[in-house]
Design a protein around this motif. Structure first.
Motif, short mmCIF file in Angstrom:
data_model
loop_
_atom_site.label_atom_id
_atom_site.label_comp_id
_atom_site.label_asym_id
_atom_site.label_seq_id
_atom_site.Cartn_x
_atom_site.Cartn_y
_atom_site.Cartn_z
N GLN A 163 0.89 -0.89 -0.15
CA GLN A 163 -0.15 -0.07 0.27
C GLN A 163 0.99 1.53 -0.37
O GLN A 163 0.58 1.69 -1.04
N ARG A 164 2.18 1.72 1.00
CA ARG A 164 2.80 2.25 1.10
C ARG A 164 3.60 2.32 -0.67
O ARG A 164 3.69 3.45 -0.79
N VAL A 165 3.86 1.50 -1.57
CA VAL A 165 4.61 1.92 -1.85
C VAL A 165 3.58 2.07 -3.44
O VAL A 165 4.00 2.81 -3.70
N MET A 166 2.72 1.83 -3.45
CA MET A 166 1.36 1.97 -4.68
C MET A 166 1.14 3.39 -4.19
O MET A 166 1.15 4.95 -4.88
N GLU A 167 0.85 3.99 -2.94
CA GLU A 167 1.16 5.83 -2.72
C GLU A 167 2.08 6.24 -3.11
O GLU A 167 1.97 7.64 -3.64
N ALA A 168 3.11 6.01 -3.22
CA ALA A 168 4.23 7.07 -2.99
C ALA A 168 4.50 6.47 -4.44
O ALA A 168 5.51 7.72 -5.14
N ALA A 185 7.53 3.05 -9.92
CA ALA A 185 6.33 2.75 -11.30
C ALA A 185 6.80 0.83 -11.19
O ALA A 185 7.39 0.70 -9.76
N ARG A 186 5.62 0.15 -11.33
CA ARG A 186 5.42 -1.30 -11.27
C ARG A 186 7.76 -2.17 -11.26
O ARG A 186 7.40 -2.59 -11.10
N ALA A 187 7.57 -1.08 -12.82
CA ALA A 187 9.16 -2.05 -12.61
C ALA A 187 10.37 -1.16 -12.25
O ALA A 187 11.68 -1.91 -12.15
N SER A 188 10.36 -0.62 -11.12
CA SER A 188 11.45 0.00 -10.19
C SER A 188 11.77 -1.36 -9.22
O SER A 188 11.63 -2.15 -9.17
N ALA A 189 12.75 -0.92 -8.99
CA ALA A 189 13.47 -1.89 -8.13
C ALA A 189 12.71 -2.89 -6.92
O ALA A 189 12.58 -3.67 -6.32
N VAL A 190 12.45 -1.15 -5.54
CA VAL A 190 11.48 -1.86 -4.78
C VAL A 190 9.89 -2.10 -4.78
O VAL A 190 9.63 -3.36 -4.10
N MET A 193 9.71 -3.97 -7.77
CA MET A 193 10.03 -6.15 -8.07
C MET A 193 10.63 -6.32 -6.48
O MET A 193 10.13 -7.54 -6.67
N GLY A 194 11.53 -6.12 -5.39
CA GLY A 194 11.77 -6.80 -4.33
C GLY A 194 10.36 -6.60 -3.90
O GLY A 194 10.29 -7.78 -2.72
N LEU A 195 9.64 -5.81 -3.84
CA LEU A 195 8.39 -6.21 -2.72
C LEU A 195 6.66 -7.23 -3.71
O LEU A 195 6.81 -7.98 -2.75
N ASP A 196 7.71 -7.59 -4.51
CA ASP A 196 6.52 -8.77 -5.46
C ASP A 196 7.94 -9.94 -5.22
O ASP A 196 6.81 -11.18 -5.04
N GLU A 197 9.06 -9.80 -5.12
CA GLU A 197 9.88 -11.17 -4.98
C GLU A 197 9.56 -11.06 -2.82
O GLU A 197 9.09 -12.55 -2.26
N LEU A 198 9.02 -10.75 -2.11
CA LEU A 198 8.92 -10.37 -0.72
C LEU A 198 6.68 -11.41 -0.65
O LEU A 198 7.22 -12.71 0.55
N GLU A 199 6.42 -10.69 -1.46
CA GLU A 199 4.90 -11.42 -1.52
C GLU A 199 4.98 -12.57 -2.31
O GLU A 199 4.50 -13.67 -0.89
N GLN A 200 6.00 -13.43 -3.10
CA GLN A 200 5.98 -14.80 -3.14
C GLN A 200 6.13 -15.53 -1.83
O GLN A 200 6.43 -16.38 -1.60
N LEU A 201 7.45 -14.53 -1.70
CA LEU A 201 8.15 -15.40 -0.30
C LEU A 201 6.87 -15.77 1.16
O LEU A 201 7.21 -17.27 1.40
N THR A 202 6.67 -15.17 1.33
CA THR A 202 5.65 -14.34 2.53
C THR A 202 4.41 -15.62 2.35
O THR A 202 4.32 -16.59 3.27
N ARG A 203 4.04 -16.03 1.26
CA ARG A 203 3.01 -16.91 0.62
C ARG A 203 3.73 -18.52 1.08
O ARG A 203 2.91 -19.61 0.75
N GLU A 204 4.95 -18.42 0.36
CA GLU A 204 5.14 -20.00 0.49
C GLU A 204 6.01 -20.46 2.29
O GLU A 204 5.60 -21.42 2.55
#
Length: 424
Positions: A60-65, A68-73, A75-86
């Protein structure tokens, strides 16, 4: 103290590999296990829930800031989401246990009740290896006990009546479990005489549960047996007649976020179907907006989403509406009206419809203002922290810290169908 066993197959594989390296004979060894106090596992699950919430907060904070979806932050958040799910899936697997532990208690119960009633009974079980969260398993024993006692005492006929009906003298009670649409479905069925609907309705009228003028469908008559104090037993015994039975079963199942339905055919038997969540911790949900409120609909119940067209929506009088989908008609239920958020229905063309399928296969379209997106949410019991609310299964905490209600889709559909019949 409560404890559970955690299997560590990796350790067993390492042991086998060491044995082969040493030139020893090849052995198939059982997985090594350790005993862990259940409170520690529960604490771990709670922490994973908080991790899921914090991951949603970060998103939510990244979206409010405005990153861009392609930014390093991002992309790192997407990886965190996948790791959290696992991590969440792995932790849930620790608590998952086969229903066999509950099913194994039932043969003795069947023998005892069969001896009390003088009816020869055979128990058939299926799907004992079906896994479900340990919390759910622990709370299944009492409802299943009630239902099997009920199936033998009320469902199965006496050997003489069975013989007269051309049936084997030995009655059959079947207990089965299976995974279906992200839930576990447990069925208790018998090959008895089915529900005597005239007698059930007569007893309900006699006890003042319904009025004598009430016009009820077969389904509504069957559901009368879940009313508090209802009993078809002619006299009180050790098995039945105390007025405490199927209403307790329904409350127990609802407390687990589940539903129980009845299917009965006169002379053929009855089937009681319990549908329960696999876990009481997290679920995948579709986040929607209704009258400036944020709600969550379980993904497992959603078939598709669609934008209603004016020519497809038809009024049945009052606020009841149906929508045409692929040549068929399904009820169009305004979620805002169903939950009391608004008094006038939303024009269908201004909203988004979620085509959902209930546990019994019945379909309906839920009309919402807008769809916010799909996300994994942590389930927080509303009944434990507040009270039971019709149409609401639980609550969750969103990424912005707000509380969102998780819809109880089956209840909303059932109530709306009842209103629609009255309108018709």
């Amino acid at each position: 103290s409560r404890s559970t066993r955690i299997v560590a197959p990796a350790a067993a594989n390492e042991t086998a590999a060491e044995g082969q390296a040493a030139g020893g004979p090849r052995k198939t060894e059982a997985g090594a296990t350790i005993r862990v106090d259940l409170d520690r596992v529960d604490r771990l699950i709670d922490l994973v829930g908080e991790l899921v919430i914090n991951q949603a907060v970060l998103a939510q904070r990244v979206m409010e800031a405005g990153l861009a979806r392609a930014s390093a932050v991002a992309m790192g958040l997407d990886e965190l989401e996948q790791l959290t799910r696992e991590i969440q899936d792995s932790v849930m697997a620790i608590r998952a246990q086969p229903v066999k532990s509950v099913f194994q208690r039932m043969p003795r119960l069947v023998r005892e009740v069969a001896a009390m009633t003088g009816k020869p009974v055979r128990l058939v079980t299926e799907g004992e290896g079906t896994e479900v969260d340990k919390t759910v398993i622990e709370r299944l024993a009492d409802p299943l006990t009630h239902m099997i006692r009920n199936a033998i005492d009320h469902g199965l006929e006496n050997p003489e009546k069975r013989a007269a009906a051309g049936k084997p003298a030995e009655g059959v009670v079947k207990l089965s479990a299976a995974h279906r649409s992200g839930r576990i479905v447990i069925e208790v069925s018998d090959d008895g005489g089915g529900i005597n609907r005239e007698r059930v309705k007569g007893i309900a009228i006699e006890k003042g549960l319904i009025s004598a003028e009430a016009t009820l469908s077969d389904e509504e008559i069957d559901n009368l047996i879940f009313m508090p104090g209802f009993s078809t037993a002619a006299e009180v015994s050790d098995i039945s007649g105390r007025g405490v039975g199927m209403d307790v079963v329904r409350r127990s199942i609802q407390a687990l976020g589940g539903r129980i339905t009845i299917s009965s055919k006169p002379g053929k038997g009855s089937t009681f179907t319990m549908s329960l969540p696999l876990t009481l911790a997290v679920l995948d949900g579709m986040v929607v907006s209704v009258q400036n409120q944020t709600l969550v609909a379980p993904i497992t119940a959603i078939v598709e989403t669609l934008q209603p067209k004016a020519e497809d929506v038809h009024s049945l009088g009052g606020h009841a509406r149906v929508i045409s989908i692929r040549g068929g008609f399904v009820p169009l239920i305004d979620v805002g009206m169903a939950l009391g958020y608004r008094n006038e229905p939303l024009p269908a063309t201004q909203g988004v419809a979620l085509l959902i399928e209930g546990e019994g296969g019945a379909r309906a379209a839920l009309l919402c203002d807008a769809i916010q997106g799909q996300r994994q949410v942590v389930i927080k019991s509303l009944e434990a922290n507040y009270r039971q609310v019709p149409g609401v299964a639980a609550a969750t905490i969103l990424g912005d810290g707000r509380v969102a209600l998780i819809l109880d889709i089956d209840t909303i559909v059932t109530v709306s169908r009842g209103d629609m019949r009255k309108a018709g």
